[in-house]
Design an enzyme around this catalytic site. Structure first.
Site, PDB file in Angstrom:
ATOM      1  N   GLU A 310       0.831  -1.210   0.000  1.00 23.55           N
ATOM      2  CA  GLU A 310       0.000   0.000   0.000  1.00 23.55           C
ATOM      3  C   GLU A 310       0.863   1.257   0.000  1.00 23.55           C
ATOM      4  OE1 GLU A 310      -3.061   0.046  -0.673  1.00 23.55           O
ATOM      5  OE2 GLU A 310      -3.525  -2.067  -0.393  1.00 23.55           O
ATOM      6  N   ASP A 385      -4.399  -5.556  -8.620  1.00 25.26           N
ATOM      7  CA  ASP A 385      -3.878  -4.387  -9.325  1.00 25.26           C
ATOM      8  C   ASP A 385      -3.736  -4.681 -10.808  1.00 25.26           C
ATOM      9  OD1 ASP A 385      -3.630  -3.071  -6.917  1.00 25.26           O
ATOM     10  OD2 ASP A 385      -1.568  -3.762  -6.613  1.00 25.26           O
TER      11      ASP A 385
END
Ligand code: ADP
Length: 391
Positions: A310, A385
């Protein structure tokens, strides 16, 4: 319409489409199988924003009050209109408020109620519904998720006889009733493109009224409506504006939910006399990512990977020109965002340039890169992602 994922999660099981934040929050009551009408007590004042849609719907149902005036010059009365927009944007509410404004009974059904039933029940329910409505005319019928019944017949590879029968009955009923009887059918959907052409033919649902997800101003207005119901310390206007800024991508149903949750959270603390900003922010986070999972055991090693992943997104985003400002990164396991998530503040805009897309792609890959640099290998967390980048 603007669709933008405000949430990018690191998720092992795949999080699905976050466009539907509201799915499942407002479950439909399946027990109400026999359509009953009600005289709604909601009014247009309870529906925030949607000014144009209100005007269009009102114009559309205006003839219910005074049919003679509308047919004076030979015009035909309309029968049905589609309210088109994403879930939770207030289509049901608007239809209900319209009935409230005009002062006529309101029947509300959901498309999926018709098709999830036993063989033959769908069409018989449609007939029942219209028979009831005729008795109560003038009145308004609202069919939510009409795409559940009205999916194009030719497009589906596998035919679904039950659904087709139901759709046919609906078409028969729409053709059968005389508009002078004073029954108006409004239907909600987000997928006009999949509807059977027969449904949108003149004399059926031949009008479309679009209901978009609210922009910042719209969210502020919706917050103002729902904040009225809870006890606040500051003035509603100030708080509504702050919250509208924090909730890009939220629709009316999410906002109603946030206000409820915040009031519930505040009530748990006996010392609290007001719902404060802290509760509201917590409620927003819950709405975005689900409840905190205290029972979920994430190992320290995993937590470290998630944190670096993150942080990778955040750092890469910081240096790019066209990415949205970052609001928060969290590695608290929650219901929807399994291991962590980042929340951004996208602007309300409709066009995305190539450069902006490139920046978004770069940022999306930032987590993967961070894992590679720090740990020398990439975990499955990056797969989500990659899906986004591929899209
Ligand atoms: P839809 O039919 O589009 O899925 P609903 O009308 O069922 O959405 O909305 C669910 C709830 O969200 C409403 O009951 C209301 O509390 C809130 N809501 C949605 N849109 C608005 C709005 N424009 N103004 C005020 N409340 C709204």
């Amino acid at each position: 319409a603007l669709t933008y994922v405000i949430l990018r999660s690191m998720n092992l099981s795949g999080m699905g489409d976050m466009g539907g934040i509201t799915d499942g929050i407002f479950g439909k009551d399946k027990s109400k199988l026999v359509p009953k009408d009600s005289l709604p007590d909601v009014r247009f004042a309870d529906v925030a924003g949607l000014g144009e849609a209100k005007r269009e719907v009102l114009e559309f149902v205006d003839f219910l009050k005074n049919p003679a005036e509308h047919t004076r010059l030979g015009g035909k009365l309309p029968k049905g209109a589609l309210l088109v927009g994403p879930p939770g944007t207030g289509k049901t509410l608007l239809a209900k408020a319209t009935a409230g404004e005009v002062g006529v009974p309101f029947f509300s059904v959901t498309g999926s109620d018709f098709v999830e039933m036993y063989v033959g029940m769908g069409s018989s329910r449609v007939r029942q519904l219209f028979a009831q409505a005729r008795k109560k005319a003038p009145c308004i019928i609202f069919i939510d998720e009409i795409d559940a019944i009205g999916k194009s017949r030719s497009n589906s590879r596998y035919s679904n006889d039950e659904r087709e029968n139901t759709l046919n009955s609906l078409l028969v009923e729409m053709d059968g009733f005389n508009p002078n009887e004073g029954v108006v059918v409004l239907a909600g959907t987000n997928r006009v493109d999949v509807l059977d052409k027969a449904l949108t033919r003149p004399g059926r649902f031949d009008r479309q009224i679009s209901i978009d997800a609210p922009d910042k101003k719209g969210r502020e207005e919706i917050f103002a409506v729902h904040l009225k119901k809870i006890k606040l310390e500051e003035s509603i206007e100030v708080i509504a504006e702050k919250l509208a800024n924090l909730t890009p991508g939220f629709v009316g149903a999410d906002i109603a939910n946030v206000c409820n949750e915040a009031a519930a959270l505040a009530a748990r603390d006996v010392d609290k006399k007001f719902v404060d900003m802290n509760c509201l922010e917590q409620a927003i986070e819950r709405t975005i990512a689900g409840l905190e999972k205290k029972s979920k055991v994430v190992t320290d090693e995993e937590r470290k990977v998630v944190a670096h992943h993150e942080a990778g997104h955040a750092v890469v985003g910081w240096f790019l020109e066209f990415t949205d400002p970052l609001l928060k990164v969290s590695i608290v396991p929650r219901g929807k965002a399994a291991l962590g998530y980042a929340q951004y503040l996208p602007k309300d805009k409709y066009l995305v340039s190539k450069k902006e897309y490139e920046d978004r792609i770069t940022m999306a890959l930032g987590g993967r890169v961070a894992e590679e640099i720090i740990f020398g290998e990439i975990s499955t967390g990056a797969s989500d992602d990659l899906d986004k980048v591929t899209n």
